[in-house]
Each structure stands twice: as C-alpha cells, then as structure tokens.
Motif scaffolding. Structure first.
Motif, PDB file in Angstrom:
ATOM      1  N   ASN A 134       3.523  -1.103  14.225  1.00  0.00           N
ATOM      2  CA  ASN A 134       2.921  -0.306  13.493  1.00  0.00           C
ATOM      3  C   ASN A 134       2.366   1.437  13.583  1.00  0.00           C
ATOM      4  N   ARG A 135       3.547   1.230  14.405  1.00  0.00           N
ATOM      5  CA  ARG A 135       3.738   3.312  14.802  1.00  0.00           C
ATOM      6  C   ARG A 135       3.895   3.468  13.018  1.00  0.00           C
ATOM      7  N   LEU A 136       4.736   2.315  12.356  1.00  0.00           N
ATOM      8  CA  LEU A 136       5.936   2.888  11.320  1.00  0.00           C
ATOM      9  C   LEU A 136       5.147   2.249  10.451  1.00  0.00           C
ATOM     10  N   GLY A 137       3.924   1.544  10.290  1.00  0.00           N
ATOM     11  CA  GLY A 137       3.626   1.119   8.700  1.00  0.00           C
ATOM     12  C   GLY A 137       2.409  -0.189   8.949  1.00  0.00           C
ATOM     13  N   PRO A 138       2.852  -0.787   8.159  1.00  0.00           N
ATOM     14  CA  PRO A 138       1.659  -2.396   8.680  1.00  0.00           C
ATOM     15  C   PRO A 138       3.200  -2.803   8.126  1.00  0.00           C
ATOM     16  N   ARG A 139       2.594  -4.111   8.322  1.00  0.00           N
ATOM     17  CA  ARG A 139       3.010  -5.637   7.927  1.00  0.00           C
ATOM     18  C   ARG A 139       3.578  -5.797   6.330  1.00  0.00           C
ATOM     19  N   MET A 167      23.780  -0.518  -5.797  1.00  0.00           N
ATOM     20  CA  MET A 167      23.501  -1.153  -4.498  1.00  0.00           C
ATOM     21  C   MET A 167      23.171   0.043  -3.242  1.00  0.00           C
ATOM     22  N   SER A 168      22.432  -0.002  -3.383  1.00  0.00           N
ATOM     23  CA  SER A 168      21.364   0.615  -2.322  1.00  0.00           C
ATOM     24  C   SER A 168      19.856   1.135  -2.761  1.00  0.00           C
ATOM     25  N   THR A 169      19.424   2.339  -3.010  1.00  0.00           N
ATOM     26  CA  THR A 169      17.770   2.487  -2.833  1.00  0.00           C
ATOM     27  C   THR A 169      16.508   2.038  -2.857  1.00  0.00           C
ATOM     28  N   VAL A 170      17.132   0.951  -3.176  1.00  0.00           N
ATOM     29  CA  VAL A 170      15.997  -0.235  -3.000  1.00  0.00           C
ATOM     30  C   VAL A 170      15.395  -0.507  -1.366  1.00  0.00           C
ATOM     31  N   PRO A 171      16.113  -0.585  -0.722  1.00  0.00           N
ATOM     32  CA  PRO A 171      15.658  -0.683   1.008  1.00  0.00           C
ATOM     33  C   PRO A 171      15.093   0.670   1.302  1.00  0.00           C
ATOM     34  N   GLU A 172      15.429   1.340   0.914  1.00  0.00           N
ATOM     35  CA  GLU A 172      14.683   2.872   1.447  1.00  0.00           C
ATOM     36  C   GLU A 172      14.081   3.161   0.580  1.00  0.00           C
ATOM     37  N   ILE A 173      13.379   2.538  -0.743  1.00  0.00           N
ATOM     38  CA  ILE A 173      12.588   2.954  -1.228  1.00  0.00           C
ATOM     39  C   ILE A 173      11.267   2.342  -0.630  1.00  0.00           C
ATOM     40  N   GLN A 200       6.201   2.252   2.974  1.00  0.00           N
ATOM     41  CA  GLN A 200       5.741   1.293   4.424  1.00  0.00           C
ATOM     42  C   GLN A 200       4.712   2.417   4.652  1.00  0.00           C
ATOM     43  N   MET A 201       5.962   3.019   5.374  1.00  0.00           N
ATOM     44  CA  MET A 201       5.377   4.632   6.159  1.00  0.00           C
ATOM     45  C   MET A 201       4.541   5.753   5.471  1.00  0.00           C
ATOM     46  N   GLY A 202       3.827   5.290   3.906  1.00  0.00           N
ATOM     47  CA  GLY A 202       3.078   6.089   3.236  1.00  0.00           C
ATOM     48  C   GLY A 202       4.075   8.031   2.653  1.00  0.00           C
ATOM     49  N   ILE A 203       5.863   7.537   2.716  1.00  0.00           N
ATOM     50  CA  ILE A 203       5.867   8.579   2.315  1.00  0.00           C
ATOM     51  C   ILE A 203       6.100   8.459   0.498  1.00  0.00           C
ATOM     52  N   ARG A 204       5.691   9.728   0.008  1.00  0.00           N
ATOM     53  CA  ARG A 204       5.514   9.593  -1.429  1.00  0.00           C
ATOM     54  C   ARG A 204       7.166   9.638  -1.904  1.00  0.00           C
ATOM     55  N   VAL A 205       7.480   8.793  -2.783  1.00  0.00           N
ATOM     56  CA  VAL A 205       8.733   8.783  -3.401  1.00  0.00           C
ATOM     57  C   VAL A 205       9.066   8.673  -4.928  1.00  0.00           C
ATOM     58  N   SER A 241       3.477  -3.604  -5.341  1.00  0.00           N
ATOM     59  CA  SER A 241       2.617  -2.823  -6.666  1.00  0.00           C
ATOM     60  C   SER A 241       3.229  -1.756  -7.280  1.00  0.00           C
ATOM     61  N   ALA A 242       2.625  -0.287  -6.960  1.00  0.00           N
ATOM     62  CA  ALA A 242       3.547   0.693  -7.264  1.00  0.00           C
ATOM     63  C   ALA A 242       4.017   1.383  -6.072  1.00  0.00           C
ATOM     64  N   PRO A 243       5.549   1.407  -5.854  1.00  0.00           N
ATOM     65  CA  PRO A 243       6.111   1.915  -4.613  1.00  0.00           C
ATOM     66  C   PRO A 243       6.303   3.432  -5.225  1.00  0.00           C
TER      67      PRO A 243
END
Length: 275
Positions: free
Chosen positions: A152-157, A216-222, A227-232, A162-164
């Motif tokens: 939970n220190r990294l973000g919610p479960r 082949m990238s990007t989706v896991p990073e988003i 999840q961690m509350g970073i604006r993307v 809907s708007a990543p």
C-alpha cells in the motif's frame, strides 16, 4: 516467468539511496525514451548519467536503439530524470522488473511522467513519421505489473484505470501541436508481447477491438505510474504502417531509423509541455 515479487521494499530503498548519494538532487518529472527516440538527449544539459548495469537491482536493456542509462539532466532550467531506454516483457523480464525503475523514481519524488515509444500504425489514416497522442490503452500482455501481494505504500490494490492519462496535460499538448503546425494524431495504443511484429490477421483483430497503434511497451508503465498517483502523458511515434501500402516488410532497424527522423517533432512537443 514467475514474477510475483521480483523486488522488496529494501531493494527499492537501496536503489534510491544509491541514486541520491550519487546525484545529489532529484527531480519531479521523468521521461521514458523509446526505440530510436534518443534525439532529446541532444537538447539537454547532462548533470549525471548512470548505466543501468551500475544501479543496484536495475535490469539491463538489451534492445537496439535503447542506450540503457538513467540520466539526471536539465532542459530550459527544468530538472528531469531521463530513462534513455526501457525494459520489455519480451526481453525475458517479469512485469515487476519492467516497472521497477518507475517505482524507484516515485520514491525519489517524481510526480509527472512522459512516456514515449515507437509504434506501428493500425489506423488507416496514419503514416510512418506521424506523432500520436495516446488517449487510452488496451493491454493484451499476458501479465500485469500489479500482480502479486500489494504494498500500500506504492498505491492501491485496485486502481481505477478509466482515465490513466492526464487529460489536462494531453489537451495542452494538442494546443502546442496546433501552434507548431504539427498534424498531431490521437488514439488508442494496444500493448502486445512481441518481439515479432504482427501477422495480417492480428493487425485486423487489433483494429477491430479499437486500436490505432500497437507496440510492445508503455502499457505496464502507464498502469504502474497511475497506481502510484503519477501524472502521465504518453506519445507514440508511428514508425511503420501495420497496414502497409506495399508488400514491403519492416525491420526493427528501420523502425529505429524512422523514429529518429520523426523525433524532431516529439522533442518540440515535449520541450513545450514540461511541467
């Protein structure tokens, strides 16, 4: 690959301590550069650079067109972390390894993330060299970076996806593109495993499910950053037409070469819209 937990909180702290001790300062914005998109490096003042291999617990990039270094830099008096090269599931890494650098950057104080990539165009209106603002994503990857016991220190479960992608930031980029005279495309990015490029049947399927570009990238990073509350903010350089106008086959080297040429537009858009 079993990758339920490829790192611990102590690992993250060790990596953060190493970077803090050797960089002296940190930054609130980070950029991930995709294949062939290292042109941005020519517009930066490099303050410190770390080869991925020297950073504790970091994977090592193995892909042509990825330099494989974490850079502390300044551009127009704005301090940034730059991931000059990323990690992919197809390289053999588990998903938690793919996004490990983002976990570290979050703990270092990063609040804003620009993710870039080289992608194949699915939309029939796209041509090689176009720039596409990613407005949404579809994941066809076989694993999720949030899989495993949640910390939970990294973000919610169960983060709401809907708007990543940050709508205000994206709108700002659209305005900048108009001012610069760039025909900025927008659409949905589909993340696949790779490393092979898609078959004709797969391309047709990806179009049917709503994809405008594929990579082949990007989706896991988003997913991880959101999840961690970073604006993307996420942007693709369309490096080849997945619906080719000829029977010509594409190679990864050609993808990198097209990305390098189209990267000028990407640099302009990124520089104009840094927080």
């Amino acid at each position: 690959m079993t990758d339920v937990k490829a790192f611990s909180w102590d690992d993250l702290q060790e990596t953060c301590d190493f970077l803090k001790n050797h960089s002296g300062e940190t930054a609130k914005t980070a950029i991930v550069l995709g294949s062939g998109l290292g042109l941005l490096m020519d517009h930066l003042t490099i303050l410190k650079r770390f080869a991925y291999g020297e950073i504790p617990h970091f994977p090592i990039s193995t892909v042509v067109g990825h330099s494989g270094e974490l850079v502390m830099a300044e551009i127009d008096s704005k301090r940034l972390w730059i991931m000059n090269g990323r990690f992919h599931y197809y390289e053999g890494y588990g998903m938690s390894q793919v996004v490990y650098p983002l976990r570290v950057l979050k703990l270092l104080g990063v609040e804003n993330l620009v993710v870039t990539n080289a992608a194949g165009g699915l939309n029939a209106d796209f041509e090689a060299g176009d720039i596409m603002l990613i407005e949404d994503v579809i994941s066809l990857l076989p694993a999720n970076p949030l899989r495993g016991k949640n910390d939970n220190r990294l973000g919610p479960r169960f983060p709401d996806m809907s708007a990543p992608l940050d709508e205000q930031w994206s709108a700002q980029v659209k305005e900048s593109a108009l001012e610069l005279g760039y025909n900025l495309k927008s659409g949905v990015y589909v993340g696949v495993t790779g490393p092979n490029l898609e078959t004709k049947a797969e391309i047709n399927y990806l179009r049917i499910i709503g994809g405008d570009a594929v990579g082949m990238s990007t989706v896991p990073e988003i997913i991880c950053a959101h999840q961690m509350g970073i604006r993307v903010l996420a942007i693709s350089v369309i490096t080849n037409e997945s619906i080719p106008k000829s029977a010509k086959e594409f190679t990864h080297e050609e993808v990198v070469e097209v990305a390098g040429r189209a990267g000028v537009k990407l640099v302009d858009l990124v520089k104009s819209n840094l927080p």
